[in-house]
Enzyme design. Structure first.
Site, PDB file in Angstrom:
ATOM      1  N   HIS A   1       0.817  -1.228   0.000  1.00 28.06           N
ATOM      2  CA  HIS A   1       0.000   0.000   0.000  1.00 28.06           C
ATOM      3  C   HIS A   1       0.849   1.277   0.000  1.00 28.06           C
ATOM      4  CE1 HIS A   1      -3.649  -2.243   0.501  1.00 28.06           C
ATOM      5  NE2 HIS A   1      -3.306  -2.728   1.675  1.00 28.06           N
TER       6      HIS A   1
ATOM      7  N   ASP B   1      -2.840 -10.741  -2.259  1.00 31.94           N
ATOM      8  CA  ASP B   1      -3.402 -10.180  -1.029  1.00 31.94           C
ATOM      9  C   ASP B   1      -4.859  -9.773  -1.301  1.00 31.94           C
ATOM     10  OD1 ASP B   1      -2.196  -8.704   1.712  1.00 31.94           O
ATOM     11  OD2 ASP B   1      -3.978  -7.722   0.888  1.00 31.94           O
TER      12      ASP B   1
ATOM     13  N   HIS C   1      -6.421  -7.281  -0.456  1.00 27.90           N
ATOM     14  CA  HIS C   1      -6.549  -5.841  -0.714  1.00 27.90           C
ATOM     15  C   HIS C   1      -5.756  -5.455  -1.962  1.00 27.90           C
ATOM     16  CE1 HIS C   1      -6.952  -6.388   3.746  1.00 27.90           C
ATOM     17  NE2 HIS C   1      -8.069  -5.746   3.474  1.00 27.90           N
TER      18      HIS C   1
ATOM     19  N   ASP D   1      -4.648 -12.812   3.525  1.00 34.30           N
ATOM     20  CA  ASP D   1      -5.866 -12.330   4.181  1.00 34.30           C
ATOM     21  C   ASP D   1      -7.137 -12.578   3.363  1.00 34.30           C
ATOM     22  OD1 ASP D   1      -4.810 -10.493   2.389  1.00 34.30           O
ATOM     23  OD2 ASP D   1      -4.736  -8.829   3.817  1.00 34.30           O
TER      24      ASP D   1
END
Ligand SMILES: [Zn+2]
Length: 315
Positions: A125, A162, A164, A251
């Site tokens: 991120h 991931d 996200h 995740d």
């Protein structure tokens, strides 16, 4: 040759208290690999601290000095509430990048088969001058930059599974064709950070070299893998990468508390096999992976175990 496993005690000292991205994640991974007998098959390496010149390959000097100053001054967070900081955060973040660059070099020169970097803080991120989403420096983006700028690779694939969207990684490379960013993640309308729609495909020279495949909450293994085989794998084969990097966040597991996909270890095992085969086919076997998210300790440690079992298997 062996699979390199990069980890360093300094990562445990990035102390985030009761935050979900905490040192117990790494402790759980290390315990699982020890007790399952996998650790002894790996080439365990401590890595090193990156230099600021290496971080500046992509990040603003301002971000580097802000992370350092925040850690030294005893600040509790940087830029956003979710980027919790402690006295050793800067040091840990430098080591995370350094390990990843070391691993990339070792794999590039075929001194190890492949590698997994069990690092903290995570990175995907992190933007040019902004820490966000538990990330300070973008570990995987720096590895890709190193491989293209310093090592002469011309078609580096970053596959990010991931749950996200890896916004930082995408933004660094969306105007370039020498780094192909591919992300499968939970529908951004329902998930942090709210980017990664299918129509984000890169621009200019990088047009077509960003691939976002958002999937709806609740998706299970079968459907997810079907989506991968139908919409993603043909494009990876077509790109014919000369190096494969994995932003390995776990995740999307059904037990994860921060997201709503319903995957199991099966998907992580199968994706790893497919990416490893892709690397063998087009990149002389060059593949390395590094830890992003994954917040249920049991799900995280057993998923990493599956991932590494595939990476270190010679068959
Ligand atoms: Zn994540």
């Amino acid at each position: 040759m062996k699979t390199g496993f990069y980890t360093n005690p300094i990562y445990l000292e990035h102390d985030t208290g009761s935050h979900p991205e905490n040192a117990n994640r790494l402790r759980a991974i290390l315990e699982r690999l020890e007790s399952g007998g996998l650790m002894e098959k790996l080439k365990v390496q401590p890595g090193r601290a990156a230099t600021t010149a290496e971080i500046k390959m992509l990040h603003a000097e301002k971000l580097i000095s802000e992370v350092e100053a925040a850690a030294v001054s005893g600040a509790k967070m940087l830029h956003t509430q979710d980027c919790v900081i402690s006295s050793q955060t800067y040091n840990a973040a430098l080591h995370a990048v350094g390990s990843v660059l070391d691993a990339a070099l070792e794999v590039a020169e075929r001194r190890i088969d492949n590698a997994f970097c069990a690092v903290r803080p995570p990175g995907h991120h992190a933007e040019y001058e902004t820490a966000m989403g538990f990330c300070f420096f973008n570990n995987i983006a720096l590895a890709a930059e190193f491989l293209t700028r310093k090592m002469g690779f011309q078609r580096v694939l970053i596959f990010d599974f991931d749950v996200h969207h890896g916004n930082g990684t995408q933004h660094f490379f969306e105007e370039r064709a020498d780094i192909y960013f591919v992300s499968m993640h939970q529908d951004p309308r329902t998930s942090y950070p709210g980017t990664g729609f299918a129509d984000e495909r890169g621009s200019g020279a990088g047009s077509g070299f960003t691939l976002n495949v958002p999937v709806p909450p609740g998706m299970e293994d079968e459907k997810y893998l079907q989506t991968f085989y139908a919409n993603v794998q043909p494009k990876l084969l077509e790109y014919n990468p000369d190096f494969v990097l994995i932003s390995a966040g776990f995740d999307a597991h059904r037990d994860d508390p921060l997201a709503s996909l319903n995957l199991t270890e099966r998907t992580f095992r199968e994706l790893t096999m497919e990416l490893k085969q892709l690397a063998e086919k087009s990149a002389g076997g060059r593949i390395m992976s590094l830890l992003e998210g994954g917040y249920d300790l049991n799900a995280l440690s057993s998923s990493v175990q599956e991932h590494l079992t595939v990476l270190q298997n010679d068959d």
